[in-house]
Structure formats: structure tokens, C-alpha cells
Design a protein around this motif. Structure first.
Motif, PDB file in Angstrom:
ATOM      1  N   ARG A   1      -0.071   9.990   0.952  1.00 30.46           N
ATOM      2  CA  ARG A   1       0.191   9.361   2.249  1.00 30.46           C
ATOM      3  C   ARG A   1      -1.009   8.537   2.696  1.00 30.46           C
ATOM      4  O   ARG A   1      -2.143   8.817   2.311  1.00 30.46           O
ATOM      5  CB  ARG A   1       0.481  10.420   3.321  1.00 30.46           C
ATOM      6  CG  ARG A   1       1.786  11.141   3.175  1.00 30.46           C
ATOM      7  CD  ARG A   1       2.119  11.944   4.436  1.00 30.46           C
ATOM      8  NE  ARG A   1       1.031  12.822   4.838  1.00 30.46           N
ATOM      9  CZ  ARG A   1       0.249  12.615   5.893  1.00 30.46           C
ATOM     10  NH1 ARG A   1       0.417  11.532   6.647  1.00 30.46           N
ATOM     11  NH2 ARG A   1      -0.709  13.463   6.190  1.00 30.46           N
ATOM     12  N   ILE A   2      -0.748   7.546   3.546  1.00 32.95           N
ATOM     13  CA  ILE A   2      -1.858   6.855   4.203  1.00 32.95           C
ATOM     14  C   ILE A   2      -2.565   7.815   5.136  1.00 32.95           C
ATOM     15  O   ILE A   2      -3.791   7.835   5.230  1.00 32.95           O
ATOM     16  CB  ILE A   2      -1.353   5.613   4.965  1.00 32.95           C
ATOM     17  CG1 ILE A   2      -0.864   4.546   3.987  1.00 32.95           C
ATOM     18  CG2 ILE A   2      -2.467   5.043   5.848  1.00 32.95           C
ATOM     19  CD1 ILE A   2      -0.257   3.329   4.659  1.00 32.95           C
ATOM     20  N   GLY A   3      -1.777   8.636   5.854  1.00 30.23           N
ATOM     21  CA  GLY A   3      -2.363   9.636   6.742  1.00 30.23           C
ATOM     22  C   GLY A   3      -3.274  10.572   5.980  1.00 30.23           C
ATOM     23  O   GLY A   3      -2.851  11.213   5.026  1.00 30.23           O
ATOM     24  N   GLY A   4      -4.517  10.617   6.371  1.00 29.09           N
ATOM     25  CA  GLY A   4      -5.492  11.455   5.687  1.00 29.09           C
ATOM     26  C   GLY A   4      -6.214  10.776   4.549  1.00 29.09           C
ATOM     27  O   GLY A   4      -7.167  11.333   3.988  1.00 29.09           O
ATOM     28  N   SER A   5      -5.790   9.574   4.169  1.00 29.41           N
ATOM     29  CA  SER A   5      -6.447   8.839   3.084  1.00 29.41           C
ATOM     30  C   SER A   5      -7.522   7.907   3.644  1.00 29.41           C
ATOM     31  O   SER A   5      -7.560   7.616   4.835  1.00 29.41           O
ATOM     32  CB  SER A   5      -5.425   8.016   2.299  1.00 29.41           C
ATOM     33  OG  SER A   5      -4.477   8.832   1.661  1.00 29.41           O
TER      34      SER A   5
ATOM     35  N   ILE B   1       0.845  -1.201   0.000  1.00 23.99           N
ATOM     36  CA  ILE B   1       0.000   0.000   0.000  1.00 23.99           C
ATOM     37  C   ILE B   1       0.878   1.249   0.000  1.00 23.99           C
ATOM     38  O   ILE B   1       0.685   2.180  -0.799  1.00 23.99           O
ATOM     39  CB  ILE B   1      -0.946   0.013   1.216  1.00 23.99           C
ATOM     40  CG1 ILE B   1      -1.999  -1.098   1.086  1.00 23.99           C
ATOM     41  CG2 ILE B   1      -1.643   1.372   1.350  1.00 23.99           C
ATOM     42  CD1 ILE B   1      -2.827  -1.308   2.346  1.00 23.99           C
ATOM     43  N   VAL B   2       1.872   1.269   0.883  1.00 22.52           N
ATOM     44  CA  VAL B   2       2.787   2.411   0.948  1.00 22.52           C
ATOM     45  C   VAL B   2       3.544   2.566  -0.364  1.00 22.52           C
ATOM     46  O   VAL B   2       3.662   3.667  -0.921  1.00 22.52           O
ATOM     47  CB  VAL B   2       3.772   2.249   2.123  1.00 22.52           C
ATOM     48  CG1 VAL B   2       4.820   3.354   2.104  1.00 22.52           C
ATOM     49  CG2 VAL B   2       3.036   2.247   3.456  1.00 22.52           C
ATOM     50  N   ASP B   3       4.059   1.458  -0.877  1.00 20.19           N
ATOM     51  CA  ASP B   3       4.832   1.473  -2.124  1.00 20.19           C
ATOM     52  C   ASP B   3       3.999   2.040  -3.268  1.00 20.19           C
ATOM     53  O   ASP B   3       4.438   2.934  -4.011  1.00 20.19           O
ATOM     54  CB  ASP B   3       5.306   0.055  -2.446  1.00 20.19           C
ATOM     55  CG  ASP B   3       6.329  -0.010  -3.568  1.00 20.19           C
ATOM     56  OD1 ASP B   3       6.352   0.882  -4.423  1.00 20.19           O
ATOM     57  OD2 ASP B   3       7.105  -0.980  -3.593  1.00 20.19           O
ATOM     58  N   ALA B   4       2.770   1.531  -3.421  1.00 22.93           N
ATOM     59  CA  ALA B   4       1.923   1.973  -4.534  1.00 22.93           C
ATOM     60  C   ALA B   4       1.508   3.436  -4.383  1.00 22.93           C
ATOM     61  O   ALA B   4       1.500   4.192  -5.360  1.00 22.93           O
ATOM     62  CB  ALA B   4       0.689   1.079  -4.629  1.00 22.93           C
ATOM     63  N   LEU B   5       1.169   3.842  -3.159  1.00 24.36           N
ATOM     64  CA  LEU B   5       0.755   5.225  -2.942  1.00 24.36           C
ATOM     65  C   LEU B   5       1.902   6.212  -3.162  1.00 24.36           C
ATOM     66  O   LEU B   5       1.706   7.296  -3.713  1.00 24.36           O
ATOM     67  CB  LEU B   5       0.190   5.400  -1.529  1.00 24.36           C
ATOM     68  CG  LEU B   5      -1.218   4.855  -1.265  1.00 24.36           C
ATOM     69  CD1 LEU B   5      -1.547   4.953   0.221  1.00 24.36           C
ATOM     70  CD2 LEU B   5      -2.268   5.610  -2.078  1.00 24.36           C
ATOM     71  N   ARG B   6       3.100   5.847  -2.716  1.00 22.04           N
ATOM     72  CA  ARG B   6       4.244   6.761  -2.775  1.00 22.04           C
ATOM     73  C   ARG B   6       5.134   6.526  -4.004  1.00 22.04           C
ATOM     74  O   ARG B   6       6.139   7.205  -4.174  1.00 22.04           O
ATOM     75  CB  ARG B   6       5.075   6.629  -1.493  1.00 22.04           C
ATOM     76  CG  ARG B   6       4.386   7.165  -0.239  1.00 22.04           C
ATOM     77  CD  ARG B   6       4.091   8.658  -0.326  1.00 22.04           C
ATOM     78  NE  ARG B   6       5.300   9.426  -0.567  1.00 22.04           N
ATOM     79  CZ  ARG B   6       6.133   9.829   0.407  1.00 22.04           C
ATOM     80  NH1 ARG B   6       5.889   9.519   1.669  1.00 22.04           N
ATOM     81  NH2 ARG B   6       7.204  10.530   0.096  1.00 22.04           N
ATOM     82  N   LYS B   7       4.776   5.563  -4.842  1.00 20.88           N
ATOM     83  CA  LYS B   7       5.495   5.303  -6.097  1.00 20.88           C
ATOM     84  C   LYS B   7       6.969   4.936  -5.856  1.00 20.88           C
ATOM     85  O   LYS B   7       7.871   5.396  -6.570  1.00 20.88           O
ATOM     86  CB  LYS B   7       5.392   6.506  -7.041  1.00 20.88           C
ATOM     87  CG  LYS B   7       3.949   6.965  -7.297  1.00 20.88           C
ATOM     88  CD  LYS B   7       3.902   8.083  -8.306  1.00 20.88           C
ATOM     89  CE  LYS B   7       2.518   8.719  -8.390  1.00 20.88           C
ATOM     90  NZ  LYS B   7       1.440   7.782  -8.654  1.00 20.88           N
TER      91      LYS B   7
END
Length: 335
Positions: free
Chosen positions: A140-144, A114-120
Motif C-alpha cells: 500500500r501507499i499508506g505506510g510506504s 504507483i498504485v498499479d505497480a505497488l498492488r500488481k
């Protein structure tokens, strides 16, 4: 002396404990000699005269049809889509699994994807290797809003990991009413918020909510799949469902190949209907399909369980299930 065939690959790669459990209890053990995932016909031929099978995700239908001696299938892992349970019942073959050992490793991989895909992250790595340096922006996950499809052992762990990132909301879709578990997680989220308030951080608190699948797909910035593969979940995430997703959304599947339609996913990614995807599982493994052509997808090698500690626990528990079954002790039955 009972004979045990081990079809799963790898087996005892980093720890000999599972083999020691079997051999110290007098079992004759033969391990998959091919150094890869076995095909159904190969498993059927190799294991048909054995008393027990320690299996991975190989399709066991041919074996169960062919065998006259098999008494137990002990799965290394939790998924049972490759085991013909009705046929096993009809032939009097018991089935065991290791439902708890796999959860920590799979949930952590799901979170990292999830982190990898969101942050490219992987995309940036590819750029550097090709001589580019665009410093791509991500989310970021924060706020998503994060959607979790399936709220069993692994789905709950993913939610608990996510809370520390302070997402805006975690949406849960499950066939079972998860009110009790959600209440506990919302209590944890409240305590995490208090810690951040004490640190002077002005973040919004997280909330966990159970919703239907359509709401989850339309609302989530990242979606993580944690359901078994059944006739009902086959191709659950198809092109029509992907049309419901947000253009910036990422889709992560660490559950089973076949839940996400791979050709529909290719089309959705190629048309930029969704931002990106991360796939650890595929209908045909090793995977060599068209997703390999795309830059906005992360592909991993069905390695959700592949941490040293979890593989050791899974293999040892699978071996202990064999010993418990034949010795009249404890073993983890499939109901």
C-alpha cells in the motif's frame, strides 16, 4: 493571412475549440495528415513555409534549420527537450508552451501507476487472461515511503494527491530549496491526520522531507520521476543508480524518455533488482523495445496528458498563444 501548421498528434480529437480559436481569428490551418507522431524530416518538409507551428514532442531541429518563414513554435505541453532553444533564439523564432494545463492529468496518471505497480493490478489482469489466479500480494501507499524526483508543478501535485493515502514519508529531490512548499504540504498532512483521528483511524501521520537523490533512491518504496530531459538528466536513472534502490521498490516515469536508461531498466527488472516499473515515456516512440518482454513492467503510450479536459485546455492554450503572439496580446513565453 498567417499560416499555422499543426504537427502534434492527436489534435482536436474530442474538442474543436483550438481549431475554432485559430480559424475565427483568420489563420489558415493545416493539421498533421499522417495520423501519428511525425518524424523530424517530415515536420521539416511539411512546416518549413509556415508562419507558426503548433507542436507536440517532435524533434524540431531539422525544421528550425530549414525554415526561412517560421516565427513561432507553440508547444502543446511543457517539455522543451525537442525544441532547439538556442537555435530558435539565433534565428529569431519565438517559443511558447502550456505549462499549467498538463499538470492535473500527468499527476493523476503518475499516482495511478504507483498504485498499479505497488498492488500488481496490471500483472493480475495478465494472469487472468492467461488462465492463472494467484491473487498476488502487493504494497500500500499508506505506510510506504514515496520518492518524488523533481518538485515542480507536477511533482507538487503528485505529493498533494499522495497525502490522502497517508504514506509514511514523501521524499523530495530537487535542485531548488523547496522548504516553503514542503511546509505547506506538511500542514495539509497534519490536517488529514486530524480527520483520520476523528474517524478512529490509528494511522501514523505523513511527513514531506527534501533529501539528496542517493538518499531518496535507497529509502523509497516507490519513485516517481518529474524532471525535464536535459544533458544533465539524460540516463540519470541508470543501472548503477538502480543498484541503490530497494528490492521491493517500483519506478514510475511519466516525465520524458531518456531520463531512465531503458536497457539498464530491462536488466534491473530481469535480474529482480527492483520489483517493477511503469513507463509512460520512451526514447523512441512508439516503443517496441525489450521491456515489452517483461511481466513486471507497465507500459503506456505517452498518455500522461491524455484526459479529455487537459488535452482540450492544452490545445486551446497553444492556439491562444499563436493568436496572442501575432496579435500583440497575451501569450505564454518560454524564457
Amino acid at each position: 493571412m498567417q499560416k499555422v501548421f499543426v504537427s502534434t498528434f492527436p489534435f482536436c480529437r474530442t474538442s474543436p475549440k483550438a481549431l475554432e480559436v485559430l480559424e475565427s481569428n483568420g489563420y489558415e490551418v493545416v493539421i498533421n495528415p499522417l495520423g501519428r507522431k511525425m518524424k523530424p524530416a517530415e515536420v521539416a518538409e511539411a512546416a518549413k513555409d509556415f508562419d507558426a507551428l503548433i507542436a507536440g514532442t517532435e524533434d524540431l531541429t531539422s525544421l528550425v534549420n530549414a525554415t526561412k518563414t517560421l516565427k513561432l513554435i507553440s508547444r502543446v505541453g511543457v517539455g522543451l527537450d525537442s525544441v532547439p532553444l538556442d537555435l530558435c533564439r539565433d534565428k529569431g523564432i519565438a517559443v511558447a508552451y502550456t505549462p499549467d494545463a498538463v499538470s492535473p492529468a500527468v499527476s493523476e496518471l503518475a499516482l495511478s501507476l504507483i498504485v498499479d505497480a505497488l498492488r500488481k493490478v496490471t500483472y493480475s489482469d495478465r494472469e487472468i487472461r492467461s488462465g492463472k489466479w494467484t491473487r498476488p500480494y502487493g504494497e500500500r501507499i499508506g505506510g510506504s515511503t514515496i520518492g518524488i524526483v523533481g518538485f515542480g508543478r507536477i511533482g507538487k501535485r503528485v505529493a498533494s494527491h499522495l497525502l490522502g493515502y497517508l504514506p509514511k514519508e514523501i521524499l523530495v529531490c530537487d535542485l531548488i530549496d523547496q522548504t516553503e512548499s514542503i511546509s505547506i504540504l506538511n500542514g495539509v498532512a497534519s490536517n488529514i491526520q486530524k480527520v483520520n483521528d476523528n474517524l478512529g483511524k490509528n494511522w501514523n501521520s505523513s511527513k514531506v522531507t527534501q533529501v539528496d537523490l542517493e538518499t531518496l533512491l535507497k529509502t523509497s518504496d516507490a519513485i516517481s520521476i518529474h524532471i525535464p530531459l536535459t544533458s544533465e538528466t539524460k540516463n540519470l536513472l541508470n543501472y548503477k543508480k538502480m543498484l541503490l534502490m530497494k528490492p521491493n521498490a517500483v519506478l514510475v516515469n511519466t516525465a520524458r524518455g531518456g531520463i531512465v536508461n531503458e536497457y539498464d531498466l530491462y536488466k534491473a527488472l530481469n535480474e529482480n533488482l527492483i520489483s517493477s516499473a511503469a513507463m509512460d515515456v520512451f526514447e523512441e516512440e512508439p516503443y517496441k523495445g525489450p521491456l515489452c518482454e517483461l511481466e513486471n513492467v507497465i507500459l503506456t503510450q505517452h498518455m500522461g496528458s491524455c484526459s479529455n479536459d487537459c488535452r482540450e485546455d492544452m490545445e486551446r492554450e497553444a492556439a491562444e498563444n499563436v493568436v496572442g503572439f501575432f496579435g500583440g496580446g497575451d501569450w505564454e513565453r518560454v524564457v
